[in-house]
Design a protein around this motif. Structure first.
Motif, mmCIF file in Angstrom:
data_model
loop_
_atom_site.group_PDB
_atom_site.id
_atom_site.type_symbol
_atom_site.label_atom_id
_atom_site.label_comp_id
_atom_site.label_asym_id
_atom_site.label_seq_id
_atom_site.Cartn_x
_atom_site.Cartn_y
_atom_site.Cartn_z
ATOM 1 N N SER A 28 -43.399 -5.035 -76.111
ATOM 2 C CA SER A 28 -43.438 -4.124 -77.244
ATOM 3 C C SER A 28 -44.533 -3.078 -77.022
ATOM 4 O O SER A 28 -45.476 -3.290 -76.247
ATOM 5 C CB SER A 28 -43.721 -4.887 -78.540
ATOM 6 O OG SER A 28 -45.013 -5.472 -78.506
ATOM 7 N N GLN A 29 -44.410 -1.943 -77.713
ATOM 8 C CA GLN A 29 -45.429 -0.903 -77.590
ATOM 9 C C GLN A 29 -46.777 -1.398 -78.092
ATOM 10 O O GLN A 29 -47.825 -1.034 -77.543
ATOM 11 C CB GLN A 29 -45.004 0.338 -78.389
ATOM 12 C CG GLN A 29 -43.828 1.084 -77.801
ATOM 13 C CD GLN A 29 -43.555 2.382 -78.530
ATOM 14 O OE1 GLN A 29 -44.435 3.208 -78.728
ATOM 15 N NE2 GLN A 29 -42.313 2.573 -78.957
ATOM 16 N N SER A 30 -46.769 -2.227 -79.130
ATOM 17 C CA SER A 30 -48.033 -2.728 -79.677
ATOM 18 C C SER A 30 -48.756 -3.616 -78.664
ATOM 19 O O SER A 30 -49.985 -3.575 -78.557
ATOM 20 C CB SER A 30 -47.776 -3.489 -80.983
ATOM 21 O OG SER A 30 -46.920 -4.598 -80.772
ATOM 22 N N THR A 31 -47.986 -4.398 -77.907
ATOM 23 C CA THR A 31 -48.603 -5.249 -76.880
ATOM 24 C C THR A 31 -49.202 -4.395 -75.771
ATOM 25 O O THR A 31 -50.329 -4.631 -75.318
ATOM 26 C CB THR A 31 -47.565 -6.216 -76.292
ATOM 27 O OG1 THR A 31 -47.069 -7.064 -77.322
ATOM 28 C CG2 THR A 31 -48.178 -7.068 -75.189
ATOM 29 N N LEU A 32 -48.464 -3.381 -75.327
ATOM 30 C CA LEU A 32 -48.968 -2.485 -74.290
ATOM 31 C C LEU A 32 -50.239 -1.784 -74.768
ATOM 32 O O LEU A 32 -51.236 -1.694 -74.042
ATOM 33 C CB LEU A 32 -47.903 -1.459 -73.914
ATOM 34 C CG LEU A 32 -48.317 -0.372 -72.927
ATOM 35 C CD1 LEU A 32 -48.757 -0.977 -71.599
ATOM 36 C CD2 LEU A 32 -47.175 0.622 -72.703
ATOM 37 N N SER A 33 -50.210 -1.296 -75.998
ATOM 38 C CA SER A 33 -51.374 -0.604 -76.554
ATOM 39 C C SER A 33 -52.582 -1.538 -76.626
ATOM 40 O O SER A 33 -53.718 -1.127 -76.329
ATOM 41 C CB SER A 33 -51.041 -0.065 -77.950
ATOM 42 O OG SER A 33 -52.147 0.615 -78.502
#
Length: 296
Positions: A28-33
């Protein structure tokens, strides 16, 4: 500094897009961020200019790209050399895979083996999930790539988890979840649930789903057994049901199924390579090494 964080940052710097990078990394984008923020905290500098409307590296970020690329190249080179010290990298490795993942992480691993071990014959054998496990026990393959392998399965089975994957709620395009970007486990209370008829011998996805429901006091209205995953779209539509999976291939069911993330910051699965510990094929060790080169 974690090597896979460095790999993620370099891919992000190349793509200049969080969404595209997260998709390629099956996260997910939140994990990458969160991973990028962790790197910045450890380094004590900001790598990405978050005040800009477009993706932009800070001066420190540009320096990090150059330095981290050298570190990653040296790491990959060392792994490749170490993988060939104990034996000549040749022979055949029979690898059981899930048929719907051939063009995704399987392709990445295959390309790594072809590049670093050109004399190795990698034979890919496609299966449904339960068939893949049976092929391993029957000795038809040397190893399998499978979701959510249980590390406590028992003696005689070795596993190496290598790729984190978010869970998705799959539903028909006219299901009421279609209006949500992220589904909460609590939202699943009273829903019709598709599930394998019995736990797999190695894969623990069903156990994960059962634990999700139990710890959140969620109870499905009905549970429908699904033995052939090709039937999922029809069963979803006929029963207005949902199916929980962390498969990485969003194109397997084309437009007949909608995918919605299931609390990605709370729940993540893993893809693992699994083999019989007693298997004498030395190329299994090489396979694990190739996976480390690809995904560490």
């Amino acid at each position: 500094m974690k090597i896979h964080y460095i790999r993620e940052f370099l891919l992000l710097a190349s793509n200049k897009n969080f969404s595209k990078t997260a998709d390629q990394l099956y996260m997910s984008q939140s994990t990458l961020s969160r991973h990028i923020s962790s790197m910045e905290k450890e380094l004590g500098v900001q790598l990405i200019d978050r005040s800009s409307y477009t993706f932009k590296l800070t001066p420190a970020g540009s320096i990090a790209v150059e330095g981290f690329q050298k570190v990653l190249n040296e790491y990959i080179s060392a792994l490749s050399e170490l993988g060939t010290l104990s034996h000549k990298a040749s022979g055949e490795l029979r690898l059981g895979i899930l048929y719907y993942d051939i063009h995704h992480y399987v392709a990445d691993i295959r390309n790594t083996i072809r590049q670093h071990y050109p004399d190795v014959k990698l034979t890919l054998i496609s299966h449904q999930p339960e068939q893949a496990e049976q092929a391993l026990f029957d000795g038809e393959v040397d190893a399998i790539l499978i979701y959510d392998a249980m590390p406590t399965f028992g003696d005689g089975i070795s596993t190496y988890p290598f790729l984190k994957t978010p869970y998705y709620v799959l539903c028909s395009p006219d299901h009421h979840f279609i209006h949500k970007e992220i589904v909460l486990v609590s939202d699943l209370d009273g829903e019709v649930l598709l599930n394998p008829p019995s736990p797999f011998r190695i894969s623990g996805t069903k156990h994960v789903v059962t634990s999700m429901f139990s710890e959140n006091h969620v109870y499905p209205k009905e549970v429908i057994s699904v033995t052939n995953f090709d039937e999922v779209p029809a069963l979803l539509a006929e029963n207005q049901a949902v199916f929980i999976s962390n498969m990485v291939n969003p194109d397997i069911y084309l437009n007949s199924v909608a995918y919605r993330l299931l609390e990605p910051d709370r729940y993540q699965g893993r893809i693992s390579v699994v083999w019989k510990t007693e298997n004498p094929n030395p190329l299994i060790r090489l396979l694990v090494n190739a996976i480390k080169i690809t995904y560490s």
